[in-house]
Scaffold this active site. Structure first.
Site, PDB file in Angstrom:
ATOM      1  N   ASP A 155       4.577   0.111  -2.976  1.00  0.00           N
ATOM      2  CA  ASP A 155       5.466  -0.803  -3.689  1.00  0.00           C
ATOM      3  C   ASP A 155       6.602  -0.106  -4.415  1.00  0.00           C
ATOM      4  O   ASP A 155       7.529  -0.759  -4.878  1.00  0.00           O
ATOM      5  CB  ASP A 155       4.660  -1.602  -4.718  1.00  0.00           C
ATOM      6  N   HIS A 174      -3.304   4.159  -7.137  1.00  0.00           N
ATOM      7  CA  HIS A 174      -3.903   3.365  -6.073  1.00  0.00           C
ATOM      8  C   HIS A 174      -5.406   3.589  -6.111  1.00  0.00           C
ATOM      9  O   HIS A 174      -5.860   4.694  -6.391  1.00  0.00           O
ATOM     10  CB  HIS A 174      -3.350   3.793  -4.709  1.00  0.00           C
TER      11      HIS A 174
HETATM   12  N1  ACO Z   1       0.261   4.049 -15.011  1.00  0.00           N
HETATM   13  C1  ACO Z   1      -0.453   4.696 -15.978  1.00  0.00           C
HETATM   14  N2  ACO Z   1      -1.749   4.987 -15.898  1.00  0.00           N
HETATM   15  C2  ACO Z   1      -2.385   4.616 -14.782  1.00  0.00           C
HETATM   16  C3  ACO Z   1      -1.736   3.951 -13.723  1.00  0.00           C
HETATM   17  C4  ACO Z   1      -0.358   3.675 -13.867  1.00  0.00           C
HETATM   18  N3  ACO Z   1       0.313   3.046 -12.910  1.00  0.00           N
HETATM   19  N4  ACO Z   1      -2.606   3.697 -12.737  1.00  0.00           N
HETATM   20  C5  ACO Z   1      -3.775   4.183 -13.155  1.00  0.00           C
HETATM   21  N5  ACO Z   1      -3.654   4.754 -14.383  1.00  0.00           N
HETATM   22  C6  ACO Z   1      -4.719   5.440 -15.138  1.00  0.00           C
HETATM   23  C7  ACO Z   1      -5.652   4.435 -15.769  1.00  0.00           C
HETATM   24  O1  ACO Z   1      -5.273   4.107 -17.085  1.00  0.00           O
HETATM   25  C8  ACO Z   1      -6.969   5.166 -15.728  1.00  0.00           C
HETATM   26  O2  ACO Z   1      -7.006   6.081 -16.795  1.00  0.00           O
HETATM   27  P1  ACO Z   1      -8.418   6.413 -17.513  1.00  0.00           P
HETATM   28  O3  ACO Z   1      -9.279   7.031 -16.449  1.00  0.00           O
HETATM   29  O4  ACO Z   1      -8.031   7.360 -18.582  1.00  0.00           O
HETATM   30  O5  ACO Z   1      -8.952   5.113 -18.017  1.00  0.00           O
HETATM   31  C9  ACO Z   1      -6.892   5.974 -14.446  1.00  0.00           C
HETATM   32  O6  ACO Z   1      -5.491   6.172 -14.196  1.00  0.00           O
HETATM   33  C10 ACO Z   1      -7.530   5.300 -13.246  1.00  0.00           C
HETATM   34  O7  ACO Z   1      -6.952   3.983 -13.127  1.00  0.00           O
HETATM   35  P2  ACO Z   1      -7.779   2.684 -12.812  1.00  0.00           P
HETATM   36  O8  ACO Z   1      -7.041   1.503 -13.323  1.00  0.00           O
HETATM   37  O9  ACO Z   1      -9.197   2.853 -13.242  1.00  0.00           O
HETATM   38  O10 ACO Z   1      -7.712   2.732 -11.231  1.00  0.00           O
HETATM   39  P3  ACO Z   1      -7.945   1.522 -10.268  1.00  0.00           P
HETATM   40  O11 ACO Z   1      -8.306   2.105  -8.978  1.00  0.00           O
HETATM   41  O12 ACO Z   1      -8.856   0.509 -10.871  1.00  0.00           O
HETATM   42  O13 ACO Z   1      -6.493   0.827 -10.209  1.00  0.00           O
HETATM   43  C11 ACO Z   1      -4.287   0.268  -9.588  1.00  0.00           C
HETATM   44  C12 ACO Z   1      -5.573   1.032  -9.212  1.00  0.00           C
HETATM   45  C13 ACO Z   1      -4.647  -1.180  -9.977  1.00  0.00           C
HETATM   46  C14 ACO Z   1      -3.366   0.215  -8.377  1.00  0.00           C
HETATM   47  C15 ACO Z   1      -3.610   0.987 -10.769  1.00  0.00           C
HETATM   48  O14 ACO Z   1      -3.277   2.301 -10.401  1.00  0.00           O
HETATM   49  C16 ACO Z   1      -2.374   0.245 -11.263  1.00  0.00           C
HETATM   50  O15 ACO Z   1      -2.498  -0.699 -12.063  1.00  0.00           O
HETATM   51  N6  ACO Z   1      -1.144   0.648 -10.785  1.00  0.00           N
HETATM   52  C17 ACO Z   1       0.067  -0.051 -11.119  1.00  0.00           C
HETATM   53  C18 ACO Z   1       0.179  -1.328 -10.318  1.00  0.00           C
HETATM   54  C19 ACO Z   1       0.535  -1.063  -8.878  1.00  0.00           C
HETATM   55  O16 ACO Z   1       1.416  -0.291  -8.553  1.00  0.00           O
HETATM   56  N7  ACO Z   1      -0.181  -1.764  -7.972  1.00  0.00           N
HETATM   57  C20 ACO Z   1       0.065  -1.667  -6.542  1.00  0.00           C
HETATM   58  C21 ACO Z   1      -1.128  -1.117  -5.835  1.00  0.00           C
HETATM   59  S1  ACO Z   1      -0.803  -0.893  -4.142  1.00  0.00           S
HETATM   60  C22 ACO Z   1      -0.878  -2.395  -3.452  1.00  0.00           C
HETATM   61  O17 ACO Z   1      -1.543  -3.309  -3.837  1.00  0.00           O
HETATM   62  C23 ACO Z   1      -0.061  -2.614  -2.337  1.00  0.00           C
END
Ligand code: ACO
Length: 442
Positions: free
Chosen positions: A377, A319
């Site tokens: 979620d 998140h």
């Molecule tokens: N699985 C694997 N790796 C992940 C995940 C995941 N679900 N989420 C984040 N990471 C990693 C990224 O690859 C990144 O790694 P890095 O620093 O080595 O590049 C690091 O963790 C940080 O992630 P970002 O994508 O930069 O974080 P951001 O804040 O932009 O994204 C998000 C947050 C979009 C929710 C992301 O965690 C994700 O895509 N999760 C899966 C989708 C999801 O569950 N979305 C629901 C969100 S809650 C809502 O809207 C109600």
């Protein structure tokens, strides 16, 4: 209509910070405003005037776009407060109508205020009969979110008498209409997709029970609302009601900042919510759990989630704000057990798989180091599927719940004297000015 007001406090200037350009030695003092809770903000409104420079913050990771008194999140501690009340307390002791009143008006209602609010929302739940024709224009296999974007946008063509955003009463009527009609429209989207007749709302039922009935009842037989399932639905609605300046809420605010009518703004919010990185994640979680299939396959999928060359991510994990367990996921984890037990589901492979996946991921160094925890979620889809909702309806349900947050945030923005059209700037990296070359010379 209920009372307006609430407990908002205007931010105060705490001190200043000085920004110095090391190239020119020029300094500028910027005021720092204190928040009621959480980080202070540096007010950069004069930055461009003073320095000729913009800030650069793709994804708005360090940018506060507005002042708001609705919702506070402490992502490190896993805290979520609406108007100061914790989400755990609201989920446990309150109900969705009360939380809606709280978000819209700023304080919990007393008995009379609540009864009046529930009455007013109940009596706005029918949609204009002409809207039925609108639905019939969609293909039967249309994704219900596609229908939601279209139909909610179309509300502005049916309710002209509540689109003047400068009229306080019209703003309020539009807000009530949106909260009241969203479950009706969502249920209609479902009914249309399965080829069943639309079920009109019943004023005898509460908000969640009414929604379940409009979704699952058929004219051929009586439908009795199961109170445990209605309570679980109500809780899901509470947990998704608002979440500060997320993508869809910011979309609603940005659309609204130009003076667009509230129905169009909410349609914009629904479009933003649809994406798998936002509200679409609950649908993606179930798809992922079904794909993983068995707990023996978890290590393989975890490996893929950690592989930067593989686009696979663990859906329902991570998140932007929470770097701790999402408090909403904790409530839903409990709810999932209750609902499955009530429905007599003995064999719960998806829930067990989800819990095992959570356990393994929370012990994995990659997830620990990046502070990736289950989000709202992760468990909601399991509950909704057990209740009988198809996956394509999960994000629709999120939209039903979030509508009160969107509309409260929109109202707050319109009523804020600081209101300005949202217009970010950019770091331009395209070509420098060049001469047009006629086609025969290229
Ligand atoms: N699985 C694997 N790796 C992940 C995940 C995941 N679900 N989420 C984040 N990471 C990693 C990224 O690859 C990144 O790694 P890095 O620093 O080595 O590049 C690091 O963790 C940080 O992630 P970002 O994508 O930069 O974080 P951001 O804040 O932009 O994204 C998000 C947050 C979009 C929710 C992301 O965690 C994700 O895509 N999760 C899966 C989708 C999801 O569950 N979305 C629901 C969100 S809650 C809502 O809207 C109600």
């Amino acid at each position: 209509m209920g009372k307006a007001g609430g407990t908002a406090k205007k931010a105060e200037t705490e001190h200043t910070v000085t920004l110095t350009d090391n190239a020119t030695g020029k300094s500028v003092d910027l005021p720092v405003h204190a928040a009621t809770e959480g980080p202070s903000v540096i007010d950069i409104r004069t930055l461009y005037k003073e320095t000729g420079m913009f800030t650069y913050d793709p994804g708005f990771t360090s940018t506060g776009s507005c002042e708001s008194a609705l919702t506070f999140i402490d992502g490190d501690e896993g805290v979520l407060l609406h108007r100061g009340y914790s989400i755990e307390e609201l989920a446990e002791q309150s109900d969705f109508m009360e939380v809606s009143y709280l978000l819209v008006f700023g304080d919990l209602p007393n008995k009379e205020e609540k009864a009046k609010f529930v009455h007013d929302i109940t009596y706005h739940s029918m949609v204009h009969e002409q809207m039925l024709n609108f639905f019939r224009g969609f293909r039967r296999d249309a994704h219900p979110m596609a229908i939601m974007v279209g139909v909610v946008g179309a509300l502005s063509s049916f309710y002209h008498d509540s689109t003047d955003i400068n009229d306080e009463r019209q703003r309020m009527i539009a807000s009530y209409r949106m909260i009241a009609k969203m479950p009706t429209i969502a249920a209609m989207a479902y009914k249309y997709s399965v080829g069943q007749p639309f079920i009109y709302p019943s004023n005898e039922l509460d908000y969640a029970g009414n929604f379940l009935r409009m979704t699952f009842a058929v004219p051929a037989e009586d439908y009795e609302v199961n109170p445990i399932l209605a309570r679980a639905m109500d809780r899901i609605l509470i947990l998704h009601a608002d979440h500060e300046q997320n993508a869809s809420t910011s979309t609603v605010r940005l659309a609204g900042s130009s003076g667009a009518n509230p129905f169009a703004c909410i349609a914009a919010g629904i479009a933003s919510l649809w994406g798998p990185a936002h509200g679409g994640a609950n649908e993606a979680v179930l798809n992922m759990l079904e794909e993983i299939g068995h707990k023996d396959n978890i290590p393989e999928y975890l490996k893929r989630a950690k592989d930067k060359d593989d686009p696979f991510r663990l859906m329902g994990f991570g998140h932007r704000v929470y770097k701790n367990y999402d408090p909403r996921a904790a409530v839903l984890r409990e709810s999932a057990h209750e609902v499955l037990e009530e429905l007599g589901v003995k064999d719960t492979p998806l829930l067990e798989l989800a819990m095992e996946l959570e356990k393994i991921a929370l012990e994995d160094a990659y997830f620990v180091e990046k502070k990736l925890f289950p989000n709202v979620d992760f468990y909601s889809g399991i509950i909704l599927q057990a209740m009988g909702f198809p996956k394509s309806m999960f994000t629709v349900l999120f939209a039903v719940a979030r509508t009160v947050g969107w509309i409260s945030q929109w109202k707050e923005m319109i009523e804020d004297p600081v209101l300005k059209i949202g217009r970010p700037r950019q770091l331009y990296t395209g070509p420098e000015r060049r001469k047009y070359v006629p086609l025969d010379k290229r």
